[in-house]
Design an enzyme around this catalytic site. Sequence first.
Site, PDB file in Angstrom:
ATOM      1  N   MET A 400      65.619  73.375  72.818  1.00  0.00           N
ATOM      2  CA  MET A 400      64.839  72.139  72.684  1.00  0.00           C
ATOM      3  C   MET A 400      65.740  71.042  72.152  1.00  0.00           C
ATOM      4  O   MET A 400      66.423  71.210  71.146  1.00  0.00           O
ATOM      5  CB  MET A 400      63.651  72.396  71.743  1.00  0.00           C
ATOM      6  N   GLU A 401      65.680  69.892  72.828  1.00  0.00           N
ATOM      7  CA  GLU A 401      66.671  68.833  72.622  1.00  0.00           C
ATOM      8  C   GLU A 401      66.403  67.905  71.439  1.00  0.00           C
ATOM      9  O   GLU A 401      66.844  66.748  71.471  1.00  0.00           O
ATOM     10  CB  GLU A 401      66.737  67.983  73.893  1.00  0.00           C
ATOM     11  N   GLU A 435      70.879  70.176  77.165  1.00  0.00           N
ATOM     12  CA  GLU A 435      70.223  69.609  75.978  1.00  0.00           C
ATOM     13  C   GLU A 435      70.951  68.369  75.479  1.00  0.00           C
ATOM     14  O   GLU A 435      70.315  67.408  75.043  1.00  0.00           O
ATOM     15  CB  GLU A 435      70.154  70.652  74.855  1.00  0.00           C
ATOM     16  N   GLU A 457      63.573  65.931  82.772  1.00  0.00           N
ATOM     17  CA  GLU A 457      64.031  67.281  83.076  1.00  0.00           C
ATOM     18  C   GLU A 457      64.842  67.363  84.355  1.00  0.00           C
ATOM     19  O   GLU A 457      65.760  68.161  84.465  1.00  0.00           O
ATOM     20  CB  GLU A 457      62.853  68.250  83.099  1.00  0.00           C
TER      21      GLU A 457
HETATM   22 ZN    ZN Z   1      65.306  69.634  79.316  1.00  0.00          ZN
END
Ligand code: ZN
Length: 1003
Positions: A400-401, A435, A457
Amino acid sequence: MSSNALLNWTGSSDEDDNEGGAVLMSSLHEYDVDEDDTSQLLNYRVENRTRNRNPIPLSSSALERIKEEKKYKYSLVSVLIIGVCLLLMVNIGLGYRKCEGQDGTSKHKVLKPKPQATVCRDNITKVIFPWQQYRLPSAIKPHVYSIFLHPNLTTFDCTGHINITFEVQEETNHIIFHSGAKLQLFDIYIVLPNKKHIKPTSKLYCEKNEMVALKFSNSLAKRSHYLLHIKFSYKLDFSLKGFYLSRYKKSNGKEMVIATTQFETVDARKAFPCFDEPIFKVNVSLQMVRDKHYQTLFNMPLKSTASISNNLEIDDFYATPKMSSYLIAFIVSDFQSVTNSTPSGIKVSVYASADKMGQLDFALKTAVNVLDFYEKFFKIPFPLEKMDLVAIPDFAAGAMENWGLITYRETAILYDPITSGISDKEWVAIVIAHEISHQWFGNLVTMEWWNDLWLNEGFATYMEYFGTNGIYPRWNIMSEFPVKEIYAAMGTDVSRYTHPISVTVDSSEETREIFDVISYEKGGSLISMMSDFFGEAFFQGVTAYLNAHAYGNAGNQDLIASVANAAANSKVNVQAMMDTWTIQPGFPVVTVTSSGHGKVTVSQKRFLYTIGTNEQQSKEMWQIPLSYISDKNTNDVGHFVLDKKLDSIEVDFKSWIKFNHNETGYYLVTYDKKLWKSLTQQLKSDPTVFTPNDRVGLLGDSFAAAHSGQLTYDELFDLVQFVRGESEYVVLYKALGSLTYIKDTLKFHLDESSHSLMKSFLIYLLQPIYDKIAWKDASKLTREENKLKTMITDDMCKNEHQPCIVKALQLFDTWKQNHTAVSPNDLETIFYAAVAHGPSANWNYLWNLYVNSTNPGLKRKILGALTSSNEVDHVLSLQGETLTTTNIRSQDSDKALAGLAQNLVGSALTWKFVRQNWDELLKLNPVSSYNMQRIIKSCLRTLTDENDISAAKGFFKAQGISDMKFVKRDLESVQINIHWLQNYHSPVKSWLGSNKHQWQNTA
Ligand SMILES: [Zn+2]
């Protein structure tokens, strides 16, 4: 094109240069070898992707097209007509917000109220909640969150308070914000500009939308600034969302608990009350009370620490720049770290539990290099002073970024030279590159609403290859983009139940559900196609977009406008072209017909697999950037934009022409019979006149043509035999994926004789390359050969090639004596052989190792193998373990159950288990989660008759999920498989029967 220059960017390191022999070997990742072809359809990540090489026959039909919405504002009259919900909003003066339309095609539309099925009422007083929409009203604009938290990691109580500074945009006497259902709120007041404290006269809660409405006796004046104070408390749990607990065992056996966060998409509200939508960007500061033996990490650096008692300290952090709530993160742990800096002085640290310190170096090096690469590439400095990457033992997604504090599942960041292979290493690099690209695209500039998730995304999916290639150019990773991403996208997008890439999102379930292949892989495929087509202008447009909207929000249209501006010299209307790809579902197939005299006609239609008899002609039309080569000159690439249903092109060719050069376009191609024949002859005589990705394309196109009745299976198998001499990784990856679909369908249909012939056909195709490289010392092979070796060896053992199994079992015995004696690249294959073809004791040995090992990468490899057992006791035992979560973490239940479902012994048992334990499984994994989607897909993959479909439909209806997109897609896939069996089982069986002498003579 600009991207060529950029692709050759050489970063400060090339991994190959300093790899030792042991690390130069490849291991098959789950995305290389999983027998279940579910992951191919579901490889999303927040970041949760697994990879797969075989998009199955695709399918689809009439999907609702997103309509062009007109911009308009509701007049008061229309408000009155629309109904009670909106009337309520108007009455209480909440005002309207600027937002995207329902289709996300315009960002300047006024919220269109949608009648809701049930009116939300306060759960105690039953008073109607004053705001019935899923999105918050825009009357209140928050500016600053000051958060104070005290999580107790012994009692699991968490207490805290938040001060929210906000501005009133529309006069109102309500404040409406998000708060999770488990939060107790108390001591609530606002501070007026004159410092006076005012308490609300009422507090209502809408559980469905997790919203609180505070009412005040007097209106809050427009343009005034106030402070909202709220105290809160809740219990921390192991739910993998919000602020949650994770545990791990130290090397001395002691169990430790840490607290960490996962907020995307709608779970920041579970940790503290807030305005939990990406459009509300605020400055966030944090104070965290913790045990003095622990430390706190936050998006920003630590400012100061003070002691508050014998055991407790409080950490105070610098405030963030303006950011969205889903990107906030904090972690309380006893983790340790390794640290380095980028040339521009950003401090990069990788954290994990103390026993994993030896597995962090590769992640650190990659993160430093890729951060530096992106700063130069985007020409925008990373705005924070530090970047932390943290390995979390329990993590629902892959990574998770969070801005400046990226969290990872352990297998996506740890690299252990003893047990990790080449594919493991690539996976770590790819996830990190993904990420870190979000730090600009997503974090600095954020989508206005989740309907444009694909922008985030899709871009990161493309950049994960681009960034990895930037720092490790010798890996040649860009060449794998078509086979791993474009085909994966098409595998889902072919469904009649796919969705346009820009999509309406109007509930929490919908926001979770769009983290799918369409947002990631299709998004990435379109970015790839556009960057290929527009060249340098594309990324100039991206940089302009990032600069124009830094610290703010933007939508699909803003990016397109920016690219259009940069590509002003292009003759193409960028907006019109992109709309055909983002607003329409599905993708086209281009039919090429030679009309003689150096001319071909090209026509387009939506590609769908037939499942019934009354198929309608599709109305969709795309602006397709075609490219082609011919036998006259394979270096002379022609270009043509097909923007009609039918057109013709003058091409200089003798016998063949090949469209979609290097598979950069998001479309399939089929040819007239004569052209297919010429292409087949060329492949059989000298396939190397085509690039490896053109060979990939010819395989992908020919399988699609056969599965939709345009090529016979005799013709397809005739073409496919060229791979017997193939030695390119991507080509064999594609061939094995496509052939495995046929093999598995025969397996689940219980046609054992054809299944067996199919396996021997695969062995026949792979034998030459197997003889050349299998089991060879890794140090004597190139990187590419090592990757190929791992894939081929695994496939040969799974096709029951006896010499392969014998060798794998020998190596397993060696490995049991000495865990460093076998290449990490071979581990998955030898574990598989040990369980599927060895004595029962092997299963027990590996299970005990699985339970006791603290190495997540090794555990992942073992768990995959454990699911291949042919013993019912083992199947039942593993099923039970997924419910207790003592030995198999809930994050890994999908791997266990999906693996069991693909095993013939376990398939029916697992589908039964899933149905019988549905409620228990849902407690571990929400129905729209990646894990549940993967489990359901794997189970449905095994069904092959109409009765099975009816029973499954009945079950999903009873569970209330029959309308979910992924359920519809999965059921449709079963229908496609049945259609395939009805139409092609017989010709395939017959071809295998009449050609078996070929490989039986060779064997
Ligand atoms: Zn992503």
